[in-house]
Enzyme design. Sequence first.
Site, short mmCIF file in Angstrom:
data_model
loop_
_atom_site.label_atom_id
_atom_site.label_comp_id
_atom_site.label_asym_id
_atom_site.label_seq_id
_atom_site.Cartn_x
_atom_site.Cartn_y
_atom_site.Cartn_z
N LYS A 216 0.86 -1.19 0.00
CA LYS A 216 0.00 0.00 0.00
C LYS A 216 0.89 1.23 0.00
CE LYS A 216 -3.68 2.43 2.41
NZ LYS A 216 -4.63 2.44 3.53
N ARG A 226 -10.40 10.65 1.32
CA ARG A 226 -10.27 11.43 2.56
C ARG A 226 -11.53 12.25 2.79
NH1 ARG A 226 -4.17 11.69 2.92
NH2 ARG A 226 -3.78 9.45 2.71
N ARG A 237 1.31 9.94 5.43
CA ARG A 237 1.48 8.61 6.01
C ARG A 237 2.80 7.96 5.58
NH1 ARG A 237 -3.65 8.21 7.79
NH2 ARG A 237 -5.42 8.44 6.39
N GLU A 253 7.07 -6.70 1.10
CA GLU A 253 5.93 -6.63 2.02
C GLU A 253 4.94 -7.76 1.75
OE1 GLU A 253 5.06 -4.79 4.56
OE2 GLU A 253 6.13 -2.88 4.51
N LYS A 268 -2.18 -1.65 -3.80
CA LYS A 268 -3.04 -0.46 -3.79
C LYS A 268 -2.21 0.81 -3.84
CE LYS A 268 -6.12 1.84 -0.58
NZ LYS A 268 -6.76 1.77 0.71
N SER A 294 -10.10 5.69 -4.88
CA SER A 294 -11.00 6.82 -5.13
C SER A 294 -10.51 7.75 -6.23
CB SER A 294 -11.19 7.60 -3.83
OG SER A 294 -9.94 8.01 -3.29
N TYR A 333 -15.32 0.95 -6.92
CA TYR A 333 -16.58 1.62 -6.60
C TYR A 333 -17.63 1.39 -7.70
CZ TYR A 333 -13.63 3.63 -3.04
OH TYR A 333 -12.77 3.77 -1.98
C1 PBG Z 1 -6.93 3.70 5.22
C2 PBG Z 1 -7.47 3.60 3.84
C3 PBG Z 1 -7.34 4.54 2.81
C4 PBG Z 1 -8.01 4.01 1.71
C5 PBG Z 1 -8.53 2.80 2.10
N1 PBG Z 1 -8.16 2.54 3.41
C6 PBG Z 1 -6.79 5.89 2.78
C7 PBG Z 1 -5.46 6.21 3.24
O1 PBG Z 1 -4.59 5.36 3.38
O2 PBG Z 1 -5.27 7.40 3.44
C8 PBG Z 1 -8.12 4.67 0.37
C9 PBG Z 1 -9.16 4.12 -0.54
C10 PBG Z 1 -9.45 4.97 -1.70
O3 PBG Z 1 -8.78 5.99 -1.96
O4 PBG Z 1 -10.39 4.63 -2.42
N2 PBG Z 1 -7.74 3.02 6.15
#
Ligand code: PBG
Length: 345
Positions: A216, A226, A237, A253, A268, A294, A333
């Site tokens: 990730k 967000r 992060r 990982e 991801k 997203s 989605y």
């Molecule tokens: C964190 C999490 C995130 C997403 C899914 N789980 C955001 C992040 O790491 O800031 C993002 C999913 C998306 O953008 O569709 N729990």
Amino acid sequence: MTRGLGSGAAGFGAAGFGATGFPDVRPRRLRQSPAVRELARETDLLPRHLVLPAFVREGLTDPAPIGSMPGVQQHSLDSLRRAAAEAAEAGVTGIMLFGVPAVRDAIGSGADDENGILNVATAAVAAEVGDALVVQTDLCLDEFTDHGHCGVLRSDGSVDNDATLDRYVLIALAQARAGSQLLGLSGMMDGQVAAVRHALDAAGFQDVLLLGYAAKYASAFYGPFREAVDSQLQGDRRTYQLDPGNRREGVREALLDEAEGTDVVMVKPAMAFLDVLREVREAVRVPVWAYQVSGEYAMIEAAAQNGWLDRERTILESLLSIRRAGADVVLTYWATEVARRLARG
Ligand code: PBG
């Protein structure tokens, strides 16, 4: 007897022009008609390859639109139940739930409270769809903390890995009790798969599946999410999510998560990381899922709204490409919409 480029050394041999002066090899033969193209197609996209991520917000009576994700909503408990039933009806195989609480605190207490929004929603969805969908939950702290980080903080503001694992264990048990069949470990803490697996097994939840968000990345493509979860995050992060420039580290990982006993690993975002996806697919023996996040959704919707892209074709091509790169399953989605369209043929 030579035609075009047919003369000279490059023109002869396996892929050139033979003695007849015609191409020896004609890949276009496999593209000549819809039926032949069907026979030649290497990658499938079926409803069973899709999982729907869904947001549920505490206190809503009606669903609320998310401005940066046209067509996606923060659900009320009722509208979430309906969305789950529709996804199942369309042939989607899973729903991944994200909770948006009304109140947040430093340790994300709402995440392991049995009356917390995500746990309440999980029980409601499980009761609604039974075995028709694999009910899945995001196991992370960021939606529930007032600082927006995926872990608990030390006094200096840094994320405390091992203290966070203690929180994840409690959240895992709460989610399993609520009826989640698959826990999505998205927090990127070291050792999270092993910690949660041991705790679940010790409590009799041997059959609860784990999805390790192995690779990730600290990605700008999460921007619209967000807003979707009303994130409180200041800063970034980067001390726990991966640097987008690193491929080997993503594979490392994934191998670690596999060794810790994860059932599935995740890459991801998806489209900007297809090379990582391919390499992870070749490195591990567990299923590999990818999350079309997203920002990937928002880009295509925005371009389509402007008339710059053919919306339906672009969506299908994006999903097919993620499958081709190595994803067994894609979180998207568009899951319900695409599953319906695929079922119509
Ligand atoms: C964190 C999490 C995130 C997403 C899914 N789980 C955001 C992040 O790491 O800031 C993002 C999913 C998306 O953008 O569709 N729990």
